[in-house]
Motif scaffolding. Structure first.
Motif, mmCIF file in Angstrom:
data_model
loop_
_atom_site.group_PDB
_atom_site.id
_atom_site.type_symbol
_atom_site.label_atom_id
_atom_site.label_comp_id
_atom_site.label_asym_id
_atom_site.label_seq_id
_atom_site.Cartn_x
_atom_site.Cartn_y
_atom_site.Cartn_z
ATOM 1 N N ALA A 101 19.730 3.615 4.820
ATOM 2 C CA ALA A 101 19.327 4.651 5.781
ATOM 3 C C ALA A 101 19.377 4.100 7.203
ATOM 4 O O ALA A 101 19.568 4.845 8.155
ATOM 5 C CB ALA A 101 17.925 5.153 5.456
ATOM 6 N N THR A 102 19.227 2.797 7.345
ATOM 7 C CA THR A 102 19.275 2.196 8.685
ATOM 8 C C THR A 102 20.630 2.468 9.333
ATOM 9 O O THR A 102 20.698 2.831 10.512
ATOM 10 C CB THR A 102 19.004 0.680 8.590
ATOM 11 N N ILE A 105 20.859 6.234 10.204
ATOM 12 C CA ILE A 105 20.137 6.586 11.441
ATOM 13 C C ILE A 105 21.017 6.259 12.649
ATOM 14 O O ILE A 105 21.200 7.076 13.558
ATOM 15 C CB ILE A 105 18.803 5.791 11.509
ATOM 16 N N TYR A 126 9.567 5.229 13.297
ATOM 17 C CA TYR A 126 10.172 4.063 12.645
ATOM 18 C C TYR A 126 10.924 3.239 13.693
ATOM 19 O O TYR A 126 11.589 3.794 14.574
ATOM 20 C CB TYR A 126 11.107 4.531 11.525
ATOM 21 N N TYR A 129 14.653 3.690 15.505
ATOM 22 C CA TYR A 129 15.154 4.888 16.200
ATOM 23 C C TYR A 129 15.378 4.641 17.701
ATOM 24 O O TYR A 129 16.414 4.974 18.259
ATOM 25 C CB TYR A 129 14.184 6.069 16.072
ATOM 26 N N ASN A 171 10.624 12.390 10.598
ATOM 27 C CA ASN A 171 10.578 11.610 9.374
ATOM 28 C C ASN A 171 9.438 12.172 8.520
ATOM 29 O O ASN A 171 8.291 12.153 8.937
ATOM 30 C CB ASN A 171 10.343 10.134 9.774
ATOM 31 N N ASP A 203 14.786 12.105 8.677
ATOM 32 C CA ASP A 203 14.753 10.893 7.869
ATOM 33 C C ASP A 203 13.830 11.198 6.683
ATOM 34 O O ASP A 203 12.614 11.290 6.845
ATOM 35 C CB ASP A 203 14.223 9.748 8.739
ATOM 36 N N GLU A 204 14.447 11.364 5.501
ATOM 37 C CA GLU A 204 13.681 11.769 4.317
ATOM 38 C C GLU A 204 13.744 10.695 3.235
ATOM 39 O O GLU A 204 13.801 10.997 2.040
ATOM 40 C CB GLU A 204 14.202 13.123 3.812
ATOM 41 N N VAL A 205 13.736 9.421 3.650
ATOM 42 C CA VAL A 205 13.925 8.353 2.658
ATOM 43 C C VAL A 205 12.827 8.334 1.596
ATOM 44 O O VAL A 205 13.054 7.868 0.487
ATOM 45 C CB VAL A 205 14.072 6.946 3.304
ATOM 46 N N ARG A 231 20.244 15.413 7.067
ATOM 47 C CA ARG A 231 19.188 14.726 6.303
ATOM 48 C C ARG A 231 19.672 13.334 5.936
ATOM 49 O O ARG A 231 20.813 13.156 5.520
ATOM 50 C CB ARG A 231 18.903 15.427 4.968
ATOM 51 N N ILE A 232 18.736 12.392 6.000
ATOM 52 C CA ILE A 232 19.046 11.007 5.650
ATOM 53 C C ILE A 232 18.236 10.621 4.415
ATOM 54 O O ILE A 232 17.037 10.911 4.336
ATOM 55 C CB ILE A 232 18.694 10.080 6.837
ATOM 56 N N SER A 234 17.796 7.474 1.006
ATOM 57 C CA SER A 234 18.001 6.058 0.666
ATOM 58 C C SER A 234 17.721 5.806 -0.810
ATOM 59 O O SER A 234 16.639 6.164 -1.314
ATOM 60 C CB SER A 234 17.073 5.184 1.497
#
Ligand code: PMP
Ligand code: GLN
Length: 392
Positions: A101-102, A105, A126, A129, A171, A203-205, A231-232, A234
């Motif tokens: 996810a990094t 982003i 986080y 960002y 997030n 960010d929905e990790v 949507r992100i 991981s």
């Protein structure tokens, strides 16, 4: 002869310290502390996923995977979105697999923002960002969660929008607060995004890590949000394999197409064996990832009980790996970074101070504890906190 001083690096990175997760984990090692700082589980996820990846390492493919991600994983991700959120994704045009996810982003922020644009971040945010937004020449505008119960400050978000605002980054479930934003909060945010015509990066990790039956609602599923939201996700969080760094971005083809232009020059692609392992997990290990929050919830409750017994005020925790604790009730008269470091050195318990996740006006009396550790690890940390007086 010109100057002998070397050219200065980009001030965004030249002026940055080392990420707090690395700093606190190193300190934990140095002091043999119980590490409830950096959020990684003690136990690895399903064996079948690791076996599928190991087989693929031996049998191949071992050359570059397709730039957008392997079809087998993109198709599994499309099925996953349909199954959990009734979201229809075109796996060929609306999904991009990333190295964690990094990377996702960074790809999203690099592709969507340009010099002079403004991005609204919800603080505490986080830590990756802010530097990425600033490195592309855009400006971050931080809006702080309400400190009473980490509520989403809708009025402040609306007031922060200017003619230069291009996107909001959110997030949920939220690291570090542990909040899962409610339908009401998300609908309020969606209303702002629609009326001000803004993009949204979600960010929905921790999408599958919610407790007490609280539902995670992807903002992309709300009316008018499909075309403006990415949507992100991981695999690290879904399957307790944080070292794998397999992530993804899903959203409308128009945005994903541009984001892939960033992805193609950041990493281009991700290990094929790991993609095959994750695809196997999404299709065959649903029971495992749906059971994980029930286990984590027990450890959350043990942690919260112990922290309260030690005199902390704990904040609401509806999801993620983390509980935030207010140490003001302990009468401690030092900042959160100093306190977290002292707690590591003197009590042998490592946490993460929250102030590092703010752009400005950070509160100085919250630290974050991770409970994605073995129960015995959490209990040992609590025993250490109880054994000595914590005051400064
Ligand atoms: N976003 C949030 C909110 C996180 O907590 C993390 C930490 N794992 C990431 C992104 C990065 O995820 P990954 O390890 O997949 O790069
Ligand atoms: N996401 C993890 C956390 O919040 C840490 C990730 C990292 O170490 N970069 O603890």
């Amino acid at each position: 002869m010109g100057s002998t001083t070397l050219p200065q690096p980009n001030p965004v990175f030249g002026g940055l310290g080392t990420t707090i997760f690395t700093v606190m984990s190193a300190l934990a090692l140095e002091h043999k502390a119980v590490n409830l700082g950096q959020g990684f589980p003690d136990e690895d996820g399903p064996l079948s996923i690791r076996e599928a990846a190991a087989r693929a390492l031996i049998d191949g493919p071992n050359q570059y995977a397709p730039m957008p991600g392997m079809p087998v994983l993109r198709q599994a991700l499309a099925r996953h979105a349909k199954r959990h959120y009734d979201l229809d994704l075109d796996w060929e045009r609306e999904i991009c697999v990333t190295s964690g996810a990094t990377e996702a982003i960074a790809d999203c922020l690099m592709a969507l923002l340009g010099p002079g644009d403004e991005a609204i971040l919800i603080d505490p945010a986080y830590d990756s960002y802010r530097p990425i937004v600033e490195a592309v020449g855009a400006k971050t505008v931080g809006v702080k969660l309400d400190e009473k119960a980490w509520g989403l400050p809708l009025d402040a978000i609306a007031a922060a929008v200017t003619s230069r605002t291009k996107l909001v980054m959110i997030n949920s479930p939220h690291n570090p607060s542990g909040r899962v934003f409610s339908r009401g909060e998300l609908e309020g945010l969606a209303e702002i995004l629609r009326t001000r015509n803004l993009l949204l990066v979600c960010d929905e990790v921790y999408e599958h890590l919610t407790f007490d039956g609280v539902a995670h609602i992807p903002l992309i599923t709300l009316p008018g949000m499909r075309e403006r939201t990415v949507r992100i996700g991981s695999a690290g969080k879904i399957f307790s394999i944080t070292g794998w760094k397999v992530g993804w971005i899903t959203g409308p083809a128009a945005l994903i197409g541009t984001i892939m232009k960033a992805h193609q020059f950041v990493t281009f692609t991700t290990s094929p064996a790991l993609q095959i392992g994750v695809a196997h997990g999404l299709d065959h290990e649903q029971d495992w990832y749906l059971a994980l929050p029930k286990e984590l919830q027990k450890r959350r409750d043990i942690l919260i009980g112990g922290l309260q017994a030690a005199g902390f005020r704990t904040m609401p925790c509806e999801g993620t790996y983390f509980v935030t604790a207010d140490f003001a009730p302990l009468g401690i008269n030092e900042g959160d970074v100093a306190f977290a470091k002292r707690l590591t050195a003197a009590q042998g318990v490592t946490s993460i101070p929250l102030s590092v996740f703010y752009g400005a006006d950070a509160p100085q009396h919250y630290i974050r504890f991770a409970f994605c550790k073995a129960q015995a690890t959490v209990e040992e940390a609590l025993r250490r906190l109880k054994a000595q007086r914590i005051g400064s």
